[in-house]
Write an enzyme that holds these catalytic residues in place. Structure first.
Site, mmCIF file in Angstrom:
data_model
loop_
_atom_site.group_PDB
_atom_site.id
_atom_site.type_symbol
_atom_site.label_atom_id
_atom_site.label_comp_id
_atom_site.label_asym_id
_atom_site.label_seq_id
_atom_site.Cartn_x
_atom_site.Cartn_y
_atom_site.Cartn_z
ATOM 1 N N ASP A 100 0.807 -0.925 -0.008
ATOM 2 C CA ASP A 100 -0.074 -0.014 0.005
ATOM 3 C C ASP A 100 0.645 1.029 -0.165
ATOM 4 O O ASP A 100 1.955 1.221 0.516
ATOM 5 C CB ASP A 100 -0.836 0.134 1.267
ATOM 6 C CG ASP A 100 -2.079 -0.950 1.185
ATOM 7 O OD1 ASP A 100 -2.624 -0.807 0.012
ATOM 8 O OD2 ASP A 100 -2.300 -1.489 2.198
ATOM 9 N N TYR A 151 1.950 5.011 1.755
ATOM 10 C CA TYR A 151 1.821 5.384 2.899
ATOM 11 C C TYR A 151 0.613 5.913 3.216
ATOM 12 O O TYR A 151 0.260 6.814 2.251
ATOM 13 C CB TYR A 151 3.167 6.462 3.343
ATOM 14 C CG TYR A 151 4.365 5.602 3.139
ATOM 15 C CD1 TYR A 151 4.731 4.764 4.160
ATOM 16 C CD2 TYR A 151 5.453 5.809 2.285
ATOM 17 C CE1 TYR A 151 6.011 4.043 4.141
ATOM 18 C CE2 TYR A 151 6.714 5.315 2.116
ATOM 19 C CZ TYR A 151 6.829 4.315 3.175
ATOM 20 O OH TYR A 151 7.879 3.593 3.202
ATOM 21 N N PHE A 199 7.957 2.200 -0.779
ATOM 22 C CA PHE A 199 8.849 2.259 0.073
ATOM 23 C C PHE A 199 9.302 3.648 0.112
ATOM 24 O O PHE A 199 10.292 4.020 1.014
ATOM 25 C CB PHE A 199 9.827 1.281 0.038
ATOM 26 C CG PHE A 199 9.521 0.057 0.248
ATOM 27 C CD1 PHE A 199 9.485 -0.512 1.589
ATOM 28 C CD2 PHE A 199 9.364 -0.969 -0.700
ATOM 29 C CE1 PHE A 199 9.109 -1.889 1.844
ATOM 30 C CE2 PHE A 199 8.995 -2.315 -0.550
ATOM 31 C CZ PHE A 199 8.725 -2.689 0.682
ATOM 32 N N HIS A 204 9.825 -9.277 5.228
ATOM 33 C CA HIS A 204 9.484 -8.019 4.913
ATOM 34 C C HIS A 204 10.767 -7.167 5.802
ATOM 35 O O HIS A 204 10.737 -7.706 6.870
ATOM 36 C CB HIS A 204 8.136 -7.435 5.448
ATOM 37 C CG HIS A 204 7.694 -6.209 4.841
ATOM 38 N ND1 HIS A 204 7.814 -5.086 5.464
ATOM 39 C CD2 HIS A 204 6.915 -5.862 3.561
ATOM 40 C CE1 HIS A 204 7.685 -4.110 4.943
ATOM 41 N NE2 HIS A 204 6.799 -4.336 3.604
#
Length: 220
Positions: free
Chosen positions: A65, A67, A78, A187
């Site tokens: 997703d 932020y 990211f 992750h």
């Protein structure tokens, strides 16, 4: 909304854009922007595609997703604008780069320089409501971005796919590993980075593969 998608990508995925779910998705997201705060800004929804043309894709880094806080999402997985604090997952990515290849050229959270080197920084869901992570999942974005991954797999060769976490790892089924390199790890979130992200050496392994296949390495 899809008018912001660059023409070269529109041409590559023309068949997908003609499917019935696209105008439904487009209408839903347009209404979301009218009714509430949604990130990223509309013109940045397809920023990853604007900065990395289909013909230039050499690496794909898949996020889930955007932020959901103010002034963070910029359409690149990211990544945050240079005036924003580096998020924890990205900070861990930088730690692994420093450990793996000895240094990172990044001093802030904006990954535009990566995108311009042929890294598609793709989120599976391209929009999100403010303060509500995952709020635009299940609206159709995943079908669209799955098609992007499939198209890259089908029509290109020797692409490196970096799949971090269980969700990203599930996308390996879309990729032909006989002609691409798929690297999986936990992750980089603080909750899982020590479970195998640290020490995965994905950045040196990416450059080794790019070099061995006659491609320019990435300046991380």
């Amino acid at each position: 909304m899809f008018e912001y998608l660059p023409e070269d990508w529109k041409e590559v995925i023309r068949d997908e854009l003609n499917k019935e779910y696209i105008p439904i998705l487009d209408n839903r997201i347009e209404n979301e922007y009218l009714e509430q705060t949604v990130f990223p800004s509309k013109e940045n929804i397809f920023a990853a595609f604007k900065l990395c043309r289909f013909s230039n894709v050499r690496v794909v880094i898949l996020g889930q997703d955007p932020y959901h806080g103010p002034n963070q999402a910029q359409g690149l997985s990211f990544s945050v604008p240079p005036d924003q604090k580096i998020p924890p997952s990205l900070r861990n990515i930088y730690k692994e780069i420093a450990s793996d290849v000895g240094e990172t050229k990044q001093t802030f959270g904006d990954l535009t320089t990566w995108a311009k080197q042929g890294i598609l920084l793709l989120n599976a869901t391209l929009t999100v409501k403010a303060s509500l992570p995952g709020s635009h999942q299940g609206l159709g974005w995943e079908q669209f971005t799955d098609a992007i991954i499939q198209k890259i797999s089908d029509e290109k060769e020797r692409v490196v796919f970096l799949l971090w976490g269980r969700f990203a790892g599930s996308k390996a089924s879309l990729i032909d590993e006989s002609k691409h390199l798929v690297l999986k790890a936990p992750h980089p979130s603080p909750f899982s980075a020590y479970a195998g992200f640290f020490g995965c050496n994905h950045f040196s392994r990416t450059n080794k593969y790019l070099s061995e296949t006659g491609q320019e390495i990435i300046t991380w």
